[in-house]
Design a protein around this motif. Structure first.
Motif, PDB file in Angstrom:
ATOM      1  N   PRO A  34       0.798  -1.236   0.000  1.00 30.73           N
ATOM      2  CA  PRO A  34       0.000   0.000   0.000  1.00 30.73           C
ATOM      3  C   PRO A  34       0.823   1.275   0.000  1.00 30.73           C
ATOM      4  CG  PRO A  34      -0.228  -1.192   2.082  1.00 30.73           C
ATOM      5  CD  PRO A  34       0.554  -2.067   1.180  1.00 30.73           C
ATOM      6  N   GLU A  35       0.160   2.303  -0.499  1.00 29.92           N
ATOM      7  CA  GLU A  35       0.757   3.638  -0.613  1.00 29.92           C
ATOM      8  C   GLU A  35       0.394   4.441   0.639  1.00 29.92           C
ATOM      9  OE1 GLU A  35       2.336   5.182  -3.631  1.00 29.92           O
ATOM     10  OE2 GLU A  35       2.827   5.970  -1.660  1.00 29.92           O
ATOM     11  N   PHE A  36       1.396   5.049   1.273  1.00 32.38           N
ATOM     12  CA  PHE A  36       1.098   5.840   2.476  1.00 32.38           C
ATOM     13  C   PHE A  36       1.410   7.319   2.295  1.00 32.38           C
ATOM     14  CE2 PHE A  36       2.073   1.536   4.060  1.00 32.38           C
ATOM     15  CZ  PHE A  36       0.869   1.263   4.680  1.00 32.38           C
ATOM     16  N   LEU A  37       1.558   7.735   1.046  1.00 27.97           N
ATOM     17  CA  LEU A  37       1.999   9.112   0.809  1.00 27.97           C
ATOM     18  C   LEU A  37       0.892  10.122   1.039  1.00 27.97           C
ATOM     19  CD1 LEU A  37       3.862   8.449  -2.513  1.00 27.97           C
ATOM     20  CD2 LEU A  37       4.881   8.795  -0.250  1.00 27.97           C
ATOM     21  N   ALA A  38       1.270  11.274   1.572  1.00 26.85           N
ATOM     22  CA  ALA A  38       0.315  12.378   1.669  1.00 26.85           C
ATOM     23  C   ALA A  38       0.499  13.245   0.433  1.00 26.85           C
ATOM     24  CB  ALA A  38       0.580  13.183   2.925  1.00 26.85           C
ATOM     25  N   GLN A  39      -0.591  13.810  -0.046  1.00 24.58           N
ATOM     26  CA  GLN A  39      -0.490  14.657  -1.233  1.00 24.58           C
ATOM     27  C   GLN A  39       0.343  15.889  -0.937  1.00 24.58           C
ATOM     28  OE1 GLN A  39      -3.922  15.498  -3.559  1.00 24.58           O
ATOM     29  NE2 GLN A  39      -4.649  13.414  -3.295  1.00 24.58           N
ATOM     30  N   GLY A  68      -4.502   2.503   9.172  1.00 18.42           N
ATOM     31  CA  GLY A  68      -3.718   3.743   9.246  1.00 18.42           C
ATOM     32  C   GLY A  68      -4.586   4.958   8.952  1.00 18.42           C
ATOM     33  N   ASN A  69      -5.288   4.920   7.824  1.00 15.46           N
ATOM     34  CA  ASN A  69      -6.077   6.098   7.435  1.00 15.46           C
ATOM     35  C   ASN A  69      -7.254   6.351   8.371  1.00 15.46           C
ATOM     36  OD1 ASN A  69      -4.526   7.046   5.424  1.00 15.46           O
ATOM     37  ND2 ASN A  69      -5.896   6.563   3.744  1.00 15.46           N
ATOM     38  N   THR A  70      -7.907   5.289   8.825  1.00 13.84           N
ATOM     39  CA  THR A  70      -9.064   5.530   9.702  1.00 13.84           C
ATOM     40  C   THR A  70      -8.598   6.014  11.074  1.00 13.84           C
ATOM     41  OG1 THR A  70      -9.180   3.174  10.175  1.00 13.84           O
ATOM     42  CG2 THR A  70     -10.716   4.004   8.567  1.00 13.84           C
ATOM     43  N   LEU A  71      -7.431   5.559  11.499  1.00 17.08           N
ATOM     44  CA  LEU A  71      -6.916   6.047  12.787  1.00 17.08           C
ATOM     45  C   LEU A  71      -6.561   7.534  12.691  1.00 17.08           C
ATOM     46  CD1 LEU A  71      -6.200   5.374  15.687  1.00 17.08           C
ATOM     47  CD2 LEU A  71      -3.965   4.603  14.920  1.00 17.08           C
ATOM     48  N   LEU A  72      -5.948   7.927  11.573  1.00 21.45           N
ATOM     49  CA  LEU A  72      -5.617   9.354  11.390  1.00 21.45           C
ATOM     50  C   LEU A  72      -6.886  10.202  11.385  1.00 21.45           C
ATOM     51  CD1 LEU A  72      -2.830   9.133   8.632  1.00 21.45           C
ATOM     52  CD2 LEU A  72      -2.517   9.644  11.052  1.00 21.45           C
ATOM     53  N   LEU A  73      -7.918   9.724  10.704  1.00 19.60           N
ATOM     54  CA  LEU A  73      -9.163  10.493  10.664  1.00 19.60           C
ATOM     55  C   LEU A  73      -9.847  10.501  12.037  1.00 19.60           C
ATOM     56  CD1 LEU A  73     -11.106  12.194   9.002  1.00 19.60           C
ATOM     57  CD2 LEU A  73     -12.315  10.117   8.353  1.00 19.60           C
ATOM     58  N   THR A 114       0.961  16.065  17.369  1.00 16.54           N
ATOM     59  CA  THR A 114       0.505  17.411  16.986  1.00 16.54           C
ATOM     60  C   THR A 114      -0.209  17.325  15.628  1.00 16.54           C
ATOM     61  OG1 THR A 114       2.677  17.819  16.047  1.00 16.54           O
ATOM     62  CG2 THR A 114       2.235  18.806  18.188  1.00 16.54           C
ATOM     63  N   TRP A 115       0.294  16.441  14.742  1.00 16.81           N
ATOM     64  CA  TRP A 115      -0.401  16.243  13.469  1.00 16.81           C
ATOM     65  C   TRP A 115      -1.840  15.825  13.786  1.00 16.81           C
ATOM     66  CZ3 TRP A 115      -3.591  13.081  10.934  1.00 16.81           C
ATOM     67  CH2 TRP A 115      -3.797  13.346   9.572  1.00 16.81           C
ATOM     68  N   GLY A 116      -2.780  16.428  13.138  1.00 14.73           N
ATOM     69  CA  GLY A 116      -4.175  16.058  13.342  1.00 14.73           C
ATOM     70  C   GLY A 116      -4.870  16.918  14.380  1.00 14.73           C
ATOM     71  N   SER A 117      -4.086  17.741  15.088  1.00 13.50           N
ATOM     72  CA  SER A 117      -4.711  18.554  16.144  1.00 13.50           C
ATOM     73  C   SER A 117      -5.104  19.935  15.626  1.00 13.50           C
ATOM     74  CB  SER A 117      -3.753  18.692  17.332  1.00 13.50           C
ATOM     75  OG  SER A 117      -2.633  19.468  16.963  1.00 13.50           O
ATOM     76  N   TYR A 118      -4.932  20.159  14.331  1.00 11.09           N
ATOM     77  CA  TYR A 118      -5.328  21.447  13.749  1.00 11.09           C
ATOM     78  C   TYR A 118      -6.811  21.386  13.413  1.00 11.09           C
ATOM     79  CZ  TYR A 118      -0.451  22.432  13.768  1.00 11.09           C
ATOM     80  OH  TYR A 118       0.829  22.648  14.198  1.00 11.09           O
ATOM     81  N   ASN A 171     -12.571  22.757   9.190  1.00 11.35           N
ATOM     82  CA  ASN A 171     -13.929  22.554   8.691  1.00 11.35           C
ATOM     83  C   ASN A 171     -14.021  21.197   7.989  1.00 11.35           C
ATOM     84  OD1 ASN A 171     -12.123  23.616   6.816  1.00 11.35           O
ATOM     85  ND2 ASN A 171     -13.747  24.324   5.475  1.00 11.35           N
ATOM     86  N   GLY A 172     -13.377  20.196   8.556  1.00 11.94           N
ATOM     87  CA  GLY A 172     -13.490  18.832   8.047  1.00 11.94           C
ATOM     88  C   GLY A 172     -12.326  18.419   7.170  1.00 11.94           C
ATOM     89  N   ALA A 173     -11.885  17.192   7.348  1.00 14.90           N
ATOM     90  CA  ALA A 173     -10.790  16.651   6.538  1.00 14.90           C
ATOM     91  C   ALA A 173     -11.359  16.133   5.226  1.00 14.90           C
ATOM     92  CB  ALA A 173     -10.096  15.526   7.288  1.00 14.90           C
ATOM     93  N   GLY A 174     -10.673  16.467   4.132  1.00 11.77           N
ATOM     94  CA  GLY A 174     -11.126  15.990   2.823  1.00 11.77           C
ATOM     95  C   GLY A 174     -10.055  15.147   2.164  1.00 11.77           C
ATOM     96  N   PHE A 205      -8.635  20.565  -0.998  1.00 10.13           N
ATOM     97  CA  PHE A 205      -8.942  19.939   0.299  1.00 10.13           C
ATOM     98  C   PHE A 205      -7.890  20.239   1.356  1.00 10.13           C
ATOM     99  CE2 PHE A 205      -6.251  16.174   1.116  1.00 10.13           C
ATOM    100  CZ  PHE A 205      -5.607  16.007  -0.098  1.00 10.13           C
ATOM    101  N   LYS A 206      -6.720  20.701   0.922  1.00 10.85           N
ATOM    102  CA  LYS A 206      -5.696  21.173   1.851  1.00 10.85           C
ATOM    103  C   LYS A 206      -4.734  22.046   1.060  1.00 10.85           C
ATOM    104  CE  LYS A 206      -2.427  17.345   1.393  1.00 10.85           C
ATOM    105  NZ  LYS A 206      -1.638  16.315   2.058  1.00 10.85           N
ATOM    106  N   LYS A 207      -3.809  22.708   1.773  1.00 14.09           N
ATOM    107  CA  LYS A 207      -2.875  23.587   1.076  1.00 14.09           C
ATOM    108  C   LYS A 207      -1.910  22.769   0.205  1.00 14.09           C
ATOM    109  CE  LYS A 207       0.051  23.808   5.175  1.00 14.09           C
ATOM    110  NZ  LYS A 207       0.511  24.653   6.263  1.00 14.09           N
ATOM    111  N   GLY A 215     -12.732  28.686   8.774  1.00 14.79           N
ATOM    112  CA  GLY A 215     -12.791  27.230   8.952  1.00 14.79           C
ATOM    113  C   GLY A 215     -11.442  26.617   9.270  1.00 14.79           C
ATOM    114  N   ARG A 216     -10.377  27.451   9.325  1.00 18.10           N
ATOM    115  CA  ARG A 216      -9.039  26.889   9.550  1.00 18.10           C
ATOM    116  C   ARG A 216      -8.246  27.630  10.616  1.00 18.10           C
ATOM    117  NH1 ARG A 216      -7.317  22.069   6.934  1.00 18.10           N
ATOM    118  NH2 ARG A 216      -8.615  21.783   5.124  1.00 18.10           N
ATOM    119  N   ARG A 217      -8.896  28.572  11.297  1.00 22.58           N
ATOM    120  CA  ARG A 217      -8.207  29.424  12.279  1.00 22.58           C
ATOM    121  C   ARG A 217      -6.939  30.026  11.648  1.00 22.58           C
ATOM    122  NH1 ARG A 217     -10.462  29.267  17.086  1.00 22.58           N
ATOM    123  NH2 ARG A 217      -8.664  30.062  18.253  1.00 22.58           N
TER     124      ARG A 217
END
Ligand code: UGA
Length: 484
Positions: free
Chosen positions: A157-162, A218-223, A260-264, A267-270, A333-335, A432-434
């Motif tokens: 599996p691929e674990f890369l973030a865009q 992995g992905n469901t735990l991050l979400l 700290t990742w994920g604590s930002y 207005n929803g993760a996409g 969906f993100k920067k 939506g992003r402070r």
């Protein structure tokens, strides 16, 4: 090794480019001739129309024609191939299950070619895109059905973030390989020779099914973690008295065990993965009669987050969207990406239109092309003609009654000055992003400010006491973000 990468989207193209850097002979194959022509051209702009990843055009330019080849026909290339990577898109069905139709079509096509091989050396077919647990076995059966000989199936599996596909492929945190035989593990160790026995990179060898499950876990735990902050952290700071979001985050994540990742709060993760993968895991577990309450709650919280600020604007700030003009800042969906798949902005637009807004003035530094492709399509919704597209933040703000910040683009941090220049109060800023560290000065000047993880700051209600410490909190967040 001779490697064929099947499918050249966000997963396949960066993977093919980085594999070719390791001196493998890599054929990147796609059925779409336009895509292949764009990649073959070597032109950054053309490549980025399909896959926008920092460093990708340069990586392609480095090896194209030497180790990296693009093709729409692999009937002959199949001969003597050692490894096939299946990087096919696997979108969700309405019921949450995975649509494997593209994948199965490719699997059958490849099986047909492989069945005709003259050379019967070992070939391993590896699933790289996210597929339900059991798909490697399904692939095995398809190959057997076609009479293919001397093959193995694997899951990697691929674990890369865009936005980090090239960097992440060159320096991954882990390689997970699920296969059935030592012979197949050996072949994949040769592909990834630079990562095997690496001092930092974890190289995990397991069953194909476990590898498939690792990706979903992995992905469901991050979400789940993001939804904890969005569904609990943000609520605590919004609803309980005198709780400051940034301090809350700082204090909680100071524990080494808490990321700290994920604590930002947002207005929803996409993105193309989180929503799809959690729905697929829910479906897979439901099929086995298991409870999926936690996963369902995580999913619901994330969906709720995508529109709840509009409800808060109506109920807390008494803002009536009917016939108003709203500026929407950030569509991706993100920067650092032009990808709008499952972006919160899509739900925001849908909700704003349903509230009767007169027009939406949109801006995004990268995703304007993607947005127009989606929203120009009258089949999607005739109300999309209410959306206009602007080249700058200032232009998008002009003439609007409210602004909604949907993506965490860094350039939005300086927004307060632009808002002051472009629009006069009464005006509602929905964050939506402070993203606005000095929102207190906006409030002092008569603008209303409503953010995720914060109580409504009404122009009239602000005082030195409430504004200044909160603003400092926001500055603390900025500093922290830079360190990450
Ligand atoms: C995600 C995972 O992070 C990768 O590990 C995984 O390989 C990938 O999916 C995939 O399955 O292909 P990606 O979709 O690129 O990667 O995006 P992330 O950087 O994880 O962000 C997802 C969403 O969560 C974005 O909308 C982001 O803005 C949001 N987010 C992230 C938050 O709202 N808060 C945070 O603290 C972090």
């Amino acid at each position: 090794m001779k490697i064929i990468v099947v499918g050249t989207g966000f997963v396949g193209l960066p993977h093919a480019a980085v594999l070719s850097e390791a001196g493998h002979e890599v054929y990147a194959y796609d059925i779409d001739p336009q895509k292949i022509a764009a990649y073959q051209s070597g032109d950054a702009e053309q490549i980025e129309r399909y896959v926008n990843e920092p460093g990708l055009p340069a990586a392609i330019a480095d090896t194209i024609g030497r180790y990296l080849f693009f093709t729409t026909d692999i009937s002959d290339t199949c001969e003597e191939a050692d490894v096939f990577y299946m990087c096919i898109n696997t979108p969700p069905n309405r019921d949450g299950s995975t649509d494997l139709s593209y994948y199965l079509k490719a699997a059958h096509d490849i099986s047909g070619f492989l069945a005709k091989r003259k050379n019967q050396s070992r070939v391993v077919l590896v699933n790289k895109s996210t597929v339900p647990v059991g798909t490697a076995r399904l692939l095995e059966n398809i190959l057997l059905e076609h009479g293919v000989e001397n093959f193995g199936v694997a899951s990697n599996p691929e674990f890369l973030a865009q936005g980090k596909a090239i960097e992440g492929s060159r320096s991954p945190d882990r390689i997970v390989v699920g296969a059935d035989t030592e012979e197949d593990f050996k072949i994949l160790r040769r592909v990834y020779s630079q990562f095997v026995n690496h001092v930092r990179i974890k190289y995990v060898e397991t069953t194909p099914e476990t590898a498939e499950a690792i990706k979903y876990m992995g992905n469901t735990l991050l979400l789940t973690y993001i939804s904890f902050w969005n569904g609990v952290g943000a609520r605590v700071a919004e609803a309980l008295p005198n709780v400051r979001m940034e301090d809350l985050k700082l204090g909680v994540t100071a524990d080494n065990r808490i990321s700290t990742w994920g604590s930002y709060v947002s207005n929803g993760a996409g993105g193309s993965c989180f929503g799809k993968d959690i729905q697929s895991l829910i479906y897979q577990l439901n099929q086995t009669g298991n409870s999926t309450d936690l996963l369902q709650a995580v999913y619901n919280i994330n969906e709720y987050q995508k529109t709840y600020l509009i409800d808060r604007a109506i109920h807390e700030a008494n803002f009536n969207f009917n016939q108003k003009t709203v500026t929407l800042l950030g569509l991706a969906f993100k920067k650092r990406t032009n990808d709008m798949r499952d972006s919160a902005a899509l739900k925001t637009v849908e909700t704003l239109l349903s509230k009767g807004v007169k027009s939406i003035r949109a801006y995004d530094p990268l995703a304007m092309g993607a947005a127009q492709e989606y929203w120009f399509n009258p089949d999607n919704n005739h109300l999309f003609n209410r959306i206009s597209y602007h080249d700058t933040v200032q232009e998008a703000l002009e003439g609007s009654d409210a602004v909604y910040i949907s993506t965490d683009w860094e350039e939005f941090r300086g927004l307060s000055r632009t808002i002051e220049k472009a629009v006069k109060p009464p005006y509602l800023v929905i964050d939506g992003r402070r993203m606005i560290p000095d929102y207190a000065s906006l409030v002092e000047k008569g603008y209303d400010y409503l953010s995720v993880g914060g109580a409504l700051m009404e122009a009239s209600a602000v005082s030195e006491e409430t504004a200044v410490p909160s603003a400092n909190g926001m500055v603390a967040e900025m500093k922290m973000e830079k360190q990450l």
